[in-house]
Write a protein that holds these residues in place. Sequence first.
Motif, PDB file in Angstrom:
ATOM      1  N   MET A 134      74.756  10.983  51.267  1.00 22.71           N
ATOM      2  CA  MET A 134      74.653  12.425  50.543  1.00 22.71           C
ATOM      3  C   MET A 134      76.125  12.883  50.187  1.00 22.71           C
ATOM      4  N   ILE A 135      76.968  12.630  51.015  1.00 21.19           N
ATOM      5  CA  ILE A 135      78.411  13.057  50.596  1.00 21.19           C
ATOM      6  C   ILE A 135      78.924  12.392  49.395  1.00 21.19           C
ATOM      7  N   ASP A 136      78.632  11.123  49.627  1.00 19.60           N
ATOM      8  CA  ASP A 136      79.096  10.243  48.429  1.00 19.60           C
ATOM      9  C   ASP A 136      78.500  10.892  46.832  1.00 19.60           C
ATOM     10  N   GLN A 137      77.489  11.745  46.633  1.00 24.36           N
ATOM     11  CA  GLN A 137      77.026  12.207  45.581  1.00 24.36           C
ATOM     12  C   GLN A 137      78.136  12.985  45.136  1.00 24.36           C
ATOM     13  N   ILE A 138      78.506  14.032  46.138  1.00 26.16           N
ATOM     14  CA  ILE A 138      79.476  14.967  45.807  1.00 26.16           C
ATOM     15  C   ILE A 138      80.989  14.539  45.376  1.00 26.16           C
ATOM     16  N   TYR A 139      81.552  13.428  46.169  1.00 26.40           N
ATOM     17  CA  TYR A 139      82.541  12.586  45.819  1.00 26.40           C
ATOM     18  C   TYR A 139      82.423  12.176  44.680  1.00 26.40           C
ATOM     19  N   ALA A 140      81.359  11.240  44.082  1.00 24.68           N
ATOM     20  CA  ALA A 140      81.407  10.704  42.736  1.00 24.68           C
ATOM     21  C   ALA A 140      81.222  11.684  41.613  1.00 24.68           C
ATOM     22  N   ILE A 141      80.835  12.872  41.828  1.00 19.30           N
ATOM     23  CA  ILE A 141      80.882  14.000  40.705  1.00 19.30           C
ATOM     24  C   ILE A 141      82.301  14.339  40.595  1.00 19.30           C
ATOM     25  N   ALA A 142      82.573  14.702  41.752  1.00 21.02           N
ATOM     26  CA  ALA A 142      84.199  15.186  41.910  1.00 21.02           C
ATOM     27  C   ALA A 142      85.088  14.361  41.263  1.00 21.02           C
ATOM     28  N   LYS A 143      85.072  12.966  41.511  1.00 14.20           N
ATOM     29  CA  LYS A 143      85.735  11.925  40.847  1.00 14.20           C
ATOM     30  C   LYS A 143      85.516  12.010  39.311  1.00 14.20           C
ATOM     31  N   ASP A 144      84.280  11.923  38.956  1.00 10.82           N
ATOM     32  CA  ASP A 144      83.859  11.677  37.468  1.00 10.82           C
ATOM     33  C   ASP A 144      84.270  13.095  36.673  1.00 10.82           C
ATOM     34  N   THR A 145      84.161  14.382  36.972  1.00 10.28           N
ATOM     35  CA  THR A 145      84.348  15.386  36.370  1.00 10.28           C
ATOM     36  C   THR A 145      85.973  15.825  36.640  1.00 10.28           C
ATOM     37  N   GLY A 146      86.453  15.410  37.744  1.00 10.74           N
ATOM     38  CA  GLY A 146      87.782  15.757  37.934  1.00 10.74           C
ATOM     39  C   GLY A 146      88.125  17.338  38.206  1.00 10.74           C
ATOM     40  N   GLU A 147      87.201  17.999  38.571  1.00 14.21           N
ATOM     41  CA  GLU A 147      87.122  19.188  39.036  1.00 14.21           C
ATOM     42  C   GLU A 147      86.680  19.583  40.330  1.00 14.21           C
ATOM     43  N   LYS A 148      87.048  20.754  40.858  1.00 18.49           N
ATOM     44  CA  LYS A 148      86.833  21.051  42.351  1.00 18.49           C
ATOM     45  C   LYS A 148      85.437  21.424  42.469  1.00 18.49           C
ATOM     46  N   VAL A 149      84.923  20.850  43.683  1.00 19.11           N
ATOM     47  CA  VAL A 149      83.452  21.322  43.847  1.00 19.11           C
ATOM     48  C   VAL A 149      83.754  22.689  44.833  1.00 19.11           C
TER      49      VAL A 149
END
Length: 350
Positions: A134-149
């Motif tokens: 579940m948390i990987d989904q957030i991490y992967a998106i944070a990495k891909d966008t380079g933005e803060k969640v």
Amino acid sequence: MIDIKSLNLEELILEMESRNEKKFRAKQLYEWMHQKLARGFEEMSNLPKEMRTLLMERYSYTSLKIARVQESKVDQTRKYLFELSDGNLVESVWMKYKFGNSVCISSQVGCKMGCRFCASTLDGLERSLLPSEMIDQIYAIAKDTGEKVSNVVVMGTGEPLDNYDNLIRFIQLLTDEHGLNISQRNITVSTCGIVPEIMKLAEEKLQITLAISLHATTDQKRQALMPVANKYSLEELLGACRFYFQQTGRRLTFEYSLVGGVNDTEEDARELIGLLRHFNCHVNLIPVNPIKEREYVESANAQIQAFKNKLEKNGINVTIRREMGRDIDGACGQLRRRHSEEQQSGGIRR
Ligand code: SAH
């Protein structure tokens, strides 16, 4: 093998100490996983090589592969399709709002709840996700966008309260000051209404927002849309919601998907007002996103507006959910289904 990214810091320290590793090494490892968002042990350059070798041999490390990304042309919403280590696919959504960036995650592969209008449940439940997945989904998106969640909503595929223990652990990891440190108040969990689990969640006294998928105002109408309503009556459900509010002091959100000719009449609005009048709550109206497997249609715009106005006039706090990303299969489970259908027919449609 232990899924290392699902351990909290205390557990990780104990685990590493049992292998004669120092406490500060466990902290470094935790930081790599939950702050630097490493995709694997090999990236963890300040850990000794022997330790990395041991980790690789003894622990499993989940990481997601981006299978597909679709970006909306209307807003900046992005829908990600991720491949898990076992080849299963899950969807997550990235939404940009004025007040911050929000990620909507899935909690299961598929779903067994069977809500009639929902695409995620058409093929049933494949399996629940681990806290790390579940948390990987957030991490992967944070990495891909380079933005803060800043906000997380558990409103993608799956029923989070059907994966209760992993959900709680996921919330712990997400709110940990040694990780992304997201405030509980910025997390929303949406449920179709599993009463005993709502009671249990209330006892945890978390400060998260609980969103209840209501969608109808009588047991009979609700049963026609949501099989879970055969198990728990509206009275029991609303009783559990009251208990949640008493325990946590958190205002509830009720989601109400408006389906043309099914639950969008003036009478429905009146009944909804009757049900929620004494609740400290917020109502989120979602114009139904029709899926091709079912014959449900959207309500007319005027009907949606009239429904909203009636609620407002009676003092109910209400918003119509902005339809973000509708041009990119925004509804739960639609992208995953389309992707699998295309793989089967051997071509990518655009
Ligand atoms: N299982 C959880 C979270 C899943 S979906 C739950 O039931 O709440 C998040 C919300 O979207 C739910 O309110 C769900 O009923 C609604 N939803 C699912 N498919 C939809 C569709 N096609 N159109 C409108 N709302 C939908």
